[in-house]
Design a protein around this motif. Structure first.
Motif, PDB file in Angstrom:
ATOM      1  N   ASN A 195       3.517  -9.732  36.531  1.00 40.40           N
ATOM      2  CA  ASN A 195       3.594 -10.994  35.902  1.00 40.40           C
ATOM      3  C   ASN A 195       5.279 -11.749  35.854  1.00 40.40           C
ATOM      4  O   ASN A 195       6.013 -11.037  35.399  1.00 40.40           O
ATOM      5  CB  ASN A 195       3.371 -10.626  34.468  1.00 40.40           C
ATOM      6  CG  ASN A 195       3.300 -11.700  33.321  1.00 40.40           C
ATOM      7  OD1 ASN A 195       3.788 -12.886  33.846  1.00 40.40           O
ATOM      8  ND2 ASN A 195       2.880 -11.472  32.208  1.00 40.40           N
ATOM      9  N   GLU A 197       6.548 -14.383  34.933  1.00 39.05           N
ATOM     10  CA  GLU A 197       7.283 -14.972  33.889  1.00 39.05           C
ATOM     11  C   GLU A 197       7.590 -13.768  32.847  1.00 39.05           C
ATOM     12  O   GLU A 197       8.705 -13.832  32.386  1.00 39.05           O
ATOM     13  CB  GLU A 197       6.336 -15.972  33.008  1.00 39.05           C
ATOM     14  CG  GLU A 197       6.932 -16.801  32.082  1.00 39.05           C
ATOM     15  CD  GLU A 197       8.127 -17.434  32.490  1.00 39.05           C
ATOM     16  OE1 GLU A 197       8.256 -18.064  33.475  1.00 39.05           O
ATOM     17  OE2 GLU A 197       8.819 -17.624  31.491  1.00 39.05           O
ATOM     18  N   ALA A 198       6.741 -12.840  32.676  1.00 38.93           N
ATOM     19  CA  ALA A 198       7.346 -11.956  31.706  1.00 38.93           C
ATOM     20  C   ALA A 198       8.355 -10.966  32.408  1.00 38.93           C
ATOM     21  O   ALA A 198       9.381 -10.649  31.554  1.00 38.93           O
ATOM     22  CB  ALA A 198       6.106 -10.814  31.601  1.00 38.93           C
ATOM     23  N   ALA A 199       8.446 -10.871  33.726  1.00 36.97           N
ATOM     24  CA  ALA A 199       9.556 -10.239  34.425  1.00 36.97           C
ATOM     25  C   ALA A 199      11.001 -10.905  34.041  1.00 36.97           C
ATOM     26  O   ALA A 199      11.831 -10.627  33.611  1.00 36.97           O
ATOM     27  CB  ALA A 199       9.321 -10.097  35.812  1.00 36.97           C
ATOM     28  N   ARG A 201      11.443 -12.943  31.583  1.00 35.25           N
ATOM     29  CA  ARG A 201      11.789 -12.652  30.057  1.00 35.25           C
ATOM     30  C   ARG A 201      12.376 -11.267  29.770  1.00 35.25           C
ATOM     31  O   ARG A 201      12.508 -11.184  28.636  1.00 35.25           O
ATOM     32  CB  ARG A 201      10.543 -12.877  29.140  1.00 35.25           C
ATOM     33  CG  ARG A 201      10.233 -14.568  29.482  1.00 35.25           C
ATOM     34  CD  ARG A 201       9.320 -14.873  28.443  1.00 35.25           C
ATOM     35  NE  ARG A 201       8.492 -16.199  28.819  1.00 35.25           N
ATOM     36  CZ  ARG A 201       7.520 -16.884  28.104  1.00 35.25           C
ATOM     37  NH1 ARG A 201       6.832 -15.895  27.408  1.00 35.25           N
ATOM     38  NH2 ARG A 201       7.096 -18.007  28.409  1.00 35.25           N
TER      39      ARG A 201
ATOM     40  N   LYS B  49      12.559 -19.190  22.576  1.00 33.09           N
ATOM     41  CA  LYS B  49      12.891 -19.337  23.854  1.00 33.09           C
ATOM     42  C   LYS B  49      14.101 -19.623  24.348  1.00 33.09           C
ATOM     43  O   LYS B  49      14.856 -19.128  25.145  1.00 33.09           O
ATOM     44  CB  LYS B  49      12.105 -20.099  25.042  1.00 33.09           C
ATOM     45  CG  LYS B  49      10.418 -19.469  25.062  1.00 33.09           C
ATOM     46  CD  LYS B  49       9.404 -20.573  25.776  1.00 33.09           C
ATOM     47  CE  LYS B  49       8.052 -20.240  25.478  1.00 33.09           C
ATOM     48  NZ  LYS B  49       7.338 -21.317  26.020  1.00 33.09           N
ATOM     49  N   TYR B  87       6.844 -12.179  22.166  1.00 27.01           N
ATOM     50  CA  TYR B  87       6.317 -13.600  22.769  1.00 27.01           C
ATOM     51  C   TYR B  87       4.860 -13.883  22.094  1.00 27.01           C
ATOM     52  O   TYR B  87       4.339 -12.802  21.946  1.00 27.01           O
ATOM     53  CB  TYR B  87       6.467 -13.573  24.101  1.00 27.01           C
ATOM     54  CG  TYR B  87       7.964 -13.829  24.656  1.00 27.01           C
ATOM     55  CD1 TYR B  87       8.697 -15.249  24.615  1.00 27.01           C
ATOM     56  CD2 TYR B  87       8.511 -12.780  25.150  1.00 27.01           C
ATOM     57  CE1 TYR B  87       9.832 -15.145  24.851  1.00 27.01           C
ATOM     58  CE2 TYR B  87       9.803 -12.808  25.542  1.00 27.01           C
ATOM     59  CZ  TYR B  87      10.321 -14.073  25.347  1.00 27.01           C
ATOM     60  OH  TYR B  87      11.851 -14.042  25.750  1.00 27.01           O
ATOM     61  N   ASP B  89       2.416 -15.237  23.759  1.00 31.72           N
ATOM     62  CA  ASP B  89       1.598 -14.888  24.843  1.00 31.72           C
ATOM     63  C   ASP B  89       2.001 -13.524  25.267  1.00 31.72           C
ATOM     64  O   ASP B  89       1.467 -12.974  26.311  1.00 31.72           O
ATOM     65  CB  ASP B  89       1.904 -15.749  26.016  1.00 31.72           C
ATOM     66  CG  ASP B  89       3.278 -15.942  26.603  1.00 31.72           C
ATOM     67  OD1 ASP B  89       3.789 -15.133  26.279  1.00 31.72           O
ATOM     68  OD2 ASP B  89       3.156 -16.666  27.603  1.00 31.72           O
ATOM     69  N   SER B  91       3.676 -11.782  27.061  1.00 27.43           N
ATOM     70  CA  SER B  91       4.591 -11.434  28.072  1.00 27.43           C
ATOM     71  C   SER B  91       4.699 -10.015  28.501  1.00 27.43           C
ATOM     72  O   SER B  91       5.657  -9.476  28.699  1.00 27.43           O
ATOM     73  CB  SER B  91       6.119 -12.123  28.063  1.00 27.43           C
ATOM     74  OG  SER B  91       6.065 -13.480  28.067  1.00 27.43           O
ATOM     75  N   LEU B  92       3.652  -9.356  28.900  1.00 26.80           N
ATOM     76  CA  LEU B  92       3.590  -8.026  29.202  1.00 26.80           C
ATOM     77  C   LEU B  92       2.947  -7.796  30.696  1.00 26.80           C
ATOM     78  O   LEU B  92       2.943  -8.643  31.223  1.00 26.80           O
ATOM     79  CB  LEU B  92       2.699  -7.223  28.295  1.00 26.80           C
ATOM     80  CG  LEU B  92       3.266  -7.042  26.980  1.00 26.80           C
ATOM     81  CD1 LEU B  92       2.121  -6.506  26.135  1.00 26.80           C
ATOM     82  CD2 LEU B  92       4.336  -6.081  26.578  1.00 26.80           C
ATOM     83  N   ARG B 153       7.547  -2.332  22.130  1.00 27.13           N
ATOM     84  CA  ARG B 153       8.661  -2.561  23.067  1.00 27.13           C
ATOM     85  C   ARG B 153       9.888  -3.154  22.371  1.00 27.13           C
ATOM     86  O   ARG B 153      10.865  -2.860  22.744  1.00 27.13           O
ATOM     87  CB  ARG B 153       7.682  -3.830  23.977  1.00 27.13           C
ATOM     88  CG  ARG B 153       8.754  -4.107  24.952  1.00 27.13           C
ATOM     89  CD  ARG B 153       7.872  -5.428  25.801  1.00 27.13           C
ATOM     90  NE  ARG B 153       8.853  -6.329  26.400  1.00 27.13           N
ATOM     91  CZ  ARG B 153       8.928  -6.348  27.651  1.00 27.13           C
ATOM     92  NH1 ARG B 153       8.368  -5.379  28.425  1.00 27.13           N
ATOM     93  NH2 ARG B 153       9.957  -7.100  28.271  1.00 27.13           N
TER      94      ARG B 153
END
Ligand code: ATP
Ligand code: MG
Lengths: 332, 495
Positions: A195, A197-199, A201, B49, B87, B89, B91-92, B153
């Protein structure tokens, strides 16, 4: 054990397929199962085996490199030229040079892909022609032959009857494992492949991961190209043609997904071995050359189909887990 | 008042020419729980963000952390400063294990000690009070459990500022309690929390102070006791918004019905039967994991039930694939919009019309851009969807607006039966009401509506009868007129 079956299902299947293929070949031509032949299979596929792990790494980041064959030829010629000029005195330096040149070529690909954001397939289709073109321009198509000195044949040296190149293959497997699973760098490669985008972030630079993977493939290509020059004592600018397809096939058969983020080192090893065994078996069985291509092609399709099936069954098993999750006992 | 932990000064943000944040000013102090509220598209997630360094503000704005001016906030820098974000969404990483997802971004050493991480991750999950096997791949978890991993997390990172962007959108009520305990503990140890939610009761439970955003503007910041629900809504919406509770319509002649008979799919649910009468909104509730979504998915043909029949208007229909369902006019709005609903990388228009392309085609059976535009614009108006343009990619929309687009898709499909699964996840108060009204109106126009929701207020407000599910069984069937939140809660827990 159940975990092994669950997470290494593909590898287990590959082992079974390998055994099955071996058995069929054995029943057609019993000399297949002789220590000489088995060592031969490993030895013949060591170089591609080494490179396949680099290809796997690139695919994990969601990219691809079809210029490896051309990079191989460039490294091969550079190393041979160096060995030729120095009388093959210093094999260690020769290999180092090969790896450096490979790294540089990998970096070129990586930089185009990351900085200019050109899709990897486009970049490497381009560099494939550029690398090969420059090589032909400089060498005018001439071979380098008659390599001598300690450089010649060091890759064929045997310890315990096993050639050096095979040891290198094993070493690269171990190194790749440590790099990918035991260092933050490798973990970041996996994360960005999963991922992007997750990276980003999580403070990971996905571009750095991509660049790393391309350079790693380059280094391994340089290594393989040096070993090749040493083995054969000869280098030619047309070397490495079509390698990219075999490497991609090995990685994909091994369970590497084009969508990125999923890799298997052991699977890639088995994939390479399967391709090697089948090649070997077809030769032993005296099957005409064009049939070999056909069979290899079929296997690749089967492998890709099965990997699609695998991701399908993954979705299913996920649904199954949700059921476990849904168990009200877990609720409080 | 101690020195602010974080201070935003004149923060603005524009995407191409559209300004989505305009001169935002606010600050938070250690140990404070600050609620950040506003309608869908107000700019909450964008603010987050910017604080996290994922997006850069327009020039002119300043971010202070611990009183120090941060010249350029990058993701790395904000992580180093101790900012951690859950987040919207999530973001994992779907391809990594739970343990790695928890430690990712906080690892200190170059070489990875897998077992150490596993142990640490388990410890965090334990302190959170949940039981998840850390060696599972994230993609193997339900969306609710993934949300818990995202929370774990943030806790693992030992941050000083934790930003939670709608952390409870997919949690069950027990899990929300767990989260609130955690927040209380964090607060005690001096951690500052910025909490974003559309659930006002949560905000009044957990927050010390509130910042209201509207259309990218900072409207008001104040201590919690200077607000009440009514005032808060008024500030968010910018006008008076009155809640008109719905009542079940008179269910007179029950001519045609939509009935589900003896649906069973072990181990999710068994022997579930219900009839949806004409002009009725039929609710299904229960704890998360009671088998509600699985039931809906079986009716819709995503996973085939092992036994059971469906009748629509007296006729038996057989559904073994989603296509059969859509052909028969049975539509399903899934629970998780990101993985089961949205067409990522596609425009808002395509996302809206994808379930009914015939409806936007011309005589030659070609898709008509004009018709598409008309349909989309109608829903944008109706559901107050805020978006850069109907041709922008769906991921450019704020979370709640994405949800609204999905709802439009199924409304537009012209269903005879519409099953909606948690339809108002992440949707702001104003639109929530509008969606309720729409569901009611559809029902009145002859569409059979099945509303699956954990939000009891929603169920009570919109549906006429509610099926309470527990452990995959039908625990009870209640008339909402005679039911209360407590009685339903009791039934879903104990039966
Ligand atoms: N990449 C982008 N390009 C253009 N516009 C964008 C982009 N990202 C966000 N926006 C716009 O910025 C506005 C604010 O979005 P944001 O996600 O901050 O809203 P939000 O307050 O978090 O809403 P929600 O409650 O629905 O999550 C939205 O109108 C959205 O369409
Ligand atoms: Mg948001």
């Amino acid at each position: 054990m159940t975990k092994l079956i669950k997470y290494k299902k593909r590898e287990m299947i590959l082992v079974l397929v390998l055994l099955l293929a071996s058995f069929i070949i054995y029943s057609i031509s019993p000399q297949f199962v002789s220590s000489v032949n088995i060592i031969n299979v490993f030895n013949n596929n060591a170089l591609l085996g080494i490179m396949s792990l680099g290809m796997m790494m690139v695919i994990v980041t969601g990219n691809i490199d079809v210029s490896v064959g051309a990079s191989f030829a460039v490294c091969n010629m550079v190393v041979a030229a160096y060995a030729n000029n120095t009388g093959g005195k210093n094999p260690f330096v020769a290999v180092l040079i090969g790896m450096l040149v490979g790294a540089a070529l990998g970096a070129v690909n990586g930089i185009f892909v990351t900085l200019l954001r050109i899709p990897a397939i486009v970049v490497t289709l381009g560099t494939m022609n550029i690398f090969r073109g420059i090589l032909y321009f400089i060498t005018e198509g001439r071979w380098i032959e008659g390599l001598t000195g300690p450089f010649l044949g060091f890759a064929n040296r045997r310890v315990l009857n096993i050639p050096f190149a095979v040891y290198m293959w094993i070493a690269v497997i171990v190194i790749t494992y440590i790099l990918l699973y035991r260092t933050r760098l490798g973990r970041n490669v996996l994360a960005s492949g999963g991922n992007k985008e997750a990276a980003r972030r999580a403070g990971i630079e996905p571009n750095a991961s991509t660049l790393t993977a391309f350079i790693y493939l380059g280094i391994l290509t340089g290594l393989a190209a040096s070993l090749s020059a040493s083995k054969l004592g000869i280098a030619q600018p047309s070397n490495g043609l079509g390698y990219e397809m075999t490497l991609i096939a090995a990685a994909v058969i091994g369970g590497t997904l084009f969508s990125g983020g999923t890799a298997s080192i052991f699977g890639t090893f088995l994939g390479m071995l399967l391709l090697g065994i089948i090649d070997n078996g077809l030769v032993l069985a005296r099957v005409p050359l064009y049939w070999q291509d056909l069979v290899t092609g079929l296997i690749i399709i089967l492998a890709v189909a099965s990997s699609a099936f695998q991701s399908f069954s993954k979705v299913r098993s996920r649904r199954k887990t949700i059921k476990i999750e849904g168990d009200p006992a877990c609720q409080d | 008042m101690s020195t602010p932990l974080l201070e935003l000064k004149n923060i603005s943000k524009s995407y191409s020419s559209v300004r989505v944040l305009n001169n935002i000013n606010f600050s938070v102090v250690p140990g404070e729980v600050r609620a950040l509220v506003g309608e869908n598209g107000a700019g909450k997630s964008t603010t987050v963000k910017i604080i996290a360094g994922v997006e850069q503000p327009d020039s002119g704005g300043e971010i202070y952390y611990n009183g120090e001016l941060i010249h350029k906030m990058t993701v790395k820098h904000s992580l180093e400063l101790g900012v951690s974000v859950i987040y919207q969404d999530l973001s994992l990483f779907p391809n990594l294990s739970v343990a790695e997802n928890i430690v990712k971004g906080s690892e200190k050493k170059f070489f990875v000690g897998l077992n150490t991480y596993k142990k640490q991750a388990s410890a965090v999950l334990e302190s959170l009070g949940v039981d998840i096997d850390t060696s599972l791949l994230l993609s193997e978890l339900s969306i609710g459990k993934q949300q818990l991993v995202a929370i774990a997390r943030a806790m693992y990172s030992e941050a000083k500022l934790i930003i939670m962007d709608e952390p409870t959108s997919t949690l069950s009520s027990t899990e929300v309690e767990l989260l609130f305990d955690v927040i209380a503990r964090l607060k005690e140890s001096g951690v500052c929390i910025i909490y974003i939610s559309h659930k006002l009761d949560e905000i009044f439970t957990v927050a010390d102070s509130i910042t209201v955003l509207r259309d990218g503007e900072h409207i008001e910041t104040g201590a919690i006791d200077t607000f009440d629900q009514e005032k808060l809504i008024k500030l968010m919406v910018g006008r008076e918004l009155r809640f008109v509770p719905f009542h079940g319509t008179d269910i007179g002649g029950s001519g045609t019905t939509f009935s589900v008979n003896n649906f069973t799919l072990e181990p999710y649910f068994r022997n579930i039967s219900f009839d949806v009468r004409e002009r009725e909104v039929f609710g299904i509730t229960g704890l998360v994991g009671a088998g509600r979504s699985e039931l809906a998915q079986s009716i819709f043909g995503i996973r085939k039930a092992s036994s059971g029949e469906i009748f629509l208007g007296g006729e038996k229909i057989s559904i073994s694939h989603t296509n059969d369902a859509i052909q028969a006019g049975v539509c399903y709005l899934p629970e998780d919009r990101r993985t089961q609903g949205l067409l990522m990388g596609q425009t808002v228009t395509r996302n809206t019309t994808s379930a009914n392309l015939r409806g936007v085609s011309n005589k030659a059976s070609l898709i008509s851009g004009q018709k598409e535009k008309k349909v989309v614009e109608e829903y944008i108006e109706r559901l107050a969807i805020k978006l850069p343009s109907i041709e922008s990619h769906i991921e450019r929309l704020s979370g709640g607006n994405q949800q609204k687009v999905l709802i439009s898709r199924w409304l537009n499909a012209g269903p005879r039966v519409l099953i909606v699964d948690e339809p108002t996840t992440g949707v702001d108060v104003g639109t929530k009401q509008e969606i309720h009204r729409l569901l009611r109106e559809l029902a009145n126009n002859g569409v059979f509506i099945v509303l699956i929701s954990s939000d009891l207020l929603e169920v009570l407000a919109v549906s006429d009868r509610v099926l309470v599910m527990r452990n995959g069984n039908a625990a009870d069937l209640v008339e909402t007129k005679s039911a209360s939140q407590e009685s339903i809660m009791e039934k879903s827990l104990l039966g």
